[in-house]
Write an enzyme that holds these catalytic residues in place. Structure first.
Site, PDB file in Angstrom:
ATOM      1  N   LYS A  70      12.412  11.857 -18.343  1.00 43.45           N
ATOM      2  CA  LYS A  70      10.974  12.118 -18.258  1.00 43.45           C
ATOM      3  C   LYS A  70      10.620  12.641 -16.868  1.00 43.45           C
ATOM      4  O   LYS A  70       9.839  13.582 -16.716  1.00 43.45           O
ATOM      5  CB  LYS A  70      10.178  10.855 -18.595  1.00 43.45           C
ATOM      6  CG  LYS A  70      10.258  10.505 -20.076  1.00 43.45           C
ATOM      7  CD  LYS A  70       9.828   9.074 -20.388  1.00 43.45           C
ATOM      8  CE  LYS A  70      10.109   8.726 -21.846  1.00 43.45           C
ATOM      9  NZ  LYS A  70       9.934   7.299 -22.147  1.00 43.45           N
ATOM     10  N   ASP A  88       0.792   7.366 -22.495  1.00 45.89           N
ATOM     11  CA  ASP A  88       1.861   7.074 -23.456  1.00 45.89           C
ATOM     12  C   ASP A  88       1.299   6.371 -24.704  1.00 45.89           C
ATOM     13  O   ASP A  88       2.040   6.036 -25.622  1.00 45.89           O
ATOM     14  CB  ASP A  88       2.905   6.173 -22.766  1.00 45.89           C
ATOM     15  CG  ASP A  88       4.262   6.225 -23.452  1.00 45.89           C
ATOM     16  OD1 ASP A  88       4.554   7.248 -24.098  1.00 45.89           O
ATOM     17  OD2 ASP A  88       5.027   5.259 -23.336  1.00 45.89           O
ATOM     18  N   GLN A 139       8.042   1.657 -19.154  1.00 42.09           N
ATOM     19  CA  GLN A 139       9.147   1.857 -20.090  1.00 42.09           C
ATOM     20  C   GLN A 139       9.415   0.593 -20.911  1.00 42.09           C
ATOM     21  O   GLN A 139       9.612  -0.480 -20.358  1.00 42.09           O
ATOM     22  CB  GLN A 139      10.405   2.293 -19.316  1.00 42.09           C
ATOM     23  CG  GLN A 139      11.592   2.638 -20.195  1.00 42.09           C
ATOM     24  CD  GLN A 139      11.368   3.837 -21.114  1.00 42.09           C
ATOM     25  OE1 GLN A 139      10.837   4.870 -20.701  1.00 42.09           O
ATOM     26  NE2 GLN A 139      11.755   3.715 -22.368  1.00 42.09           N
TER      27      GLN A 139
END
Ligand code: NAP
Length: 278
Positions: free
Chosen positions: A53, A120, A97
């Site tokens: 990413k 996200d 994450q």
């Protein structure tokens, strides 16, 4: 029957070339989009995802701020870190994450992310907004699936869509997005009975299970559109590609299908969040 391979790399290239122009424009006006990524603990797959990413950001001129916390981090420490990023004007998007070590309350940590930085799509508020049809940053894999359908002009309206999987980041939000596009949606999970029978009625199949080559071609209706969000060891999807390819009118490969578009969605959401600062 003519087959369409839904090429995530092509979709992604299109999105990223558009984003490159937008990033340059933003920079010329003094705003450099910035994504902060938080990794907690030592998980080799997560480290790879975060690195991928970060590299994708760099290629587009998006700044990426990487925070790596120890595996002993507490919920309170993680919440503090997220709060600092919430208040940092130079940071436009925050990615925590998944998964985090088990002593951490992951939901509490996700829900600490400010909604305007939730690029996200992991917060409860973001999920609720997505379900109600006005979410700005839906979870990235569901957003990628809808973008692929849109790119190939495949309408979900009036179709029977069957989503296999109901996780908060994938199965549930993609079910909501398909419903918002007027599909008739069935969401299946590990306690679903007669999955093959349900799949036989599906015009659109979304596989989000986490089991390699799980969905079999003989369960698929002739001409169905098959979207494989799965990503298992050895670059294997959740769909048995060869047998499903035979039945489908359109199918995403793994790799090169949903995966690259998912990262593009994260980049797009970060640029969209930065653009609000103008
Ligand atoms: P997850 O949280 O483990 O959820 C898996 C879902 O599959 C659960 O809802 C589970 O049902 C359901 N399931 C398990 N066994 C089943 C069975 N036999 N029949 C029907 N449903 C079953 O996984 P996830 O995070 O959503 O990820 C799913 C897949 O997508 C994985 O392969 C993952 O690697 C991949 N993924 C890809 C991307 C990308 O960028 N392409 C991003 C994220 C995830 P229950 O709820 O009943 O347990």
């Amino acid at each position: 029957m003519e087959k369409l391979i839904l090429d995530g790399k092509a979709v992604s290239k299109d999105i990223r070339s558009n984003l490159a122009v937008r990033v340059e424009e933003l920079q010329s006006k003094g705003v450099t989009p910035c994504l902060a990524t938080i990794l907690v603990g030592e998980n080799p797959s997560s480290e790879t995802y975060v690195k991928m990413k970060g590299n994708a950001c760099k290629k587009l001129g998006i700044q990426s701020e990487r925070i790596h916390l120890s595996s002993e981090t507490t919920t309170e420490e993680l919440v503090d870190t997220i709060n600092k990023l919430n208040h940092d004007d130079a940071v436009h998007g925050i990615l925590l994450q998944h998964p985090v070590p088990e002593q951490i309350d992951e939901r509490k940590a996700f829900d600490t992310i400010a909604i305007e930085k939730d690029v996200d799509g992991v917060t409860s508020t973001g999920y609720g907004q997505t379900a109600l049809g006005f979410g700005e940053y839906p979870s990235c894999t569901p957003a990628a699936i809808m973008t692929i359908l849109d790119y190939y002009d495949i309408s979900a309206e009036g179709k029977n869509a069957v989503v296999v999987g109901r996780s908060p980041i994938l199965g549930k939000p993609v079910s909501a997005l398909l419903l918002n596009e007027n599909a008739t949606v069935t969401t299946c999970h590990s306690r679903t009975k007669d999955l093959p029978d349900i799949l036989k009625r599906a015009d659109i199949v979304v596989a989000a299970i986490g089991k390699p080559s799980f969905i079999q071609g003989e369960w698929i209706k002739d001409g169905a559109v098959v979207l494989d969000a799965g990503y298992n060891k050895g670059n294997i999807g959740d769909v048995d590609y060869d047998s499903c390819y035979e039945k489908a009118s359109a199918i995403t490969p793994v790799p090169g299908g949903v995966g690259p578009v998912t990262i593009s969605m994260l980049l797009k959401h970060t640029v969209d969040a930065a653009a609000k600062k103008l």
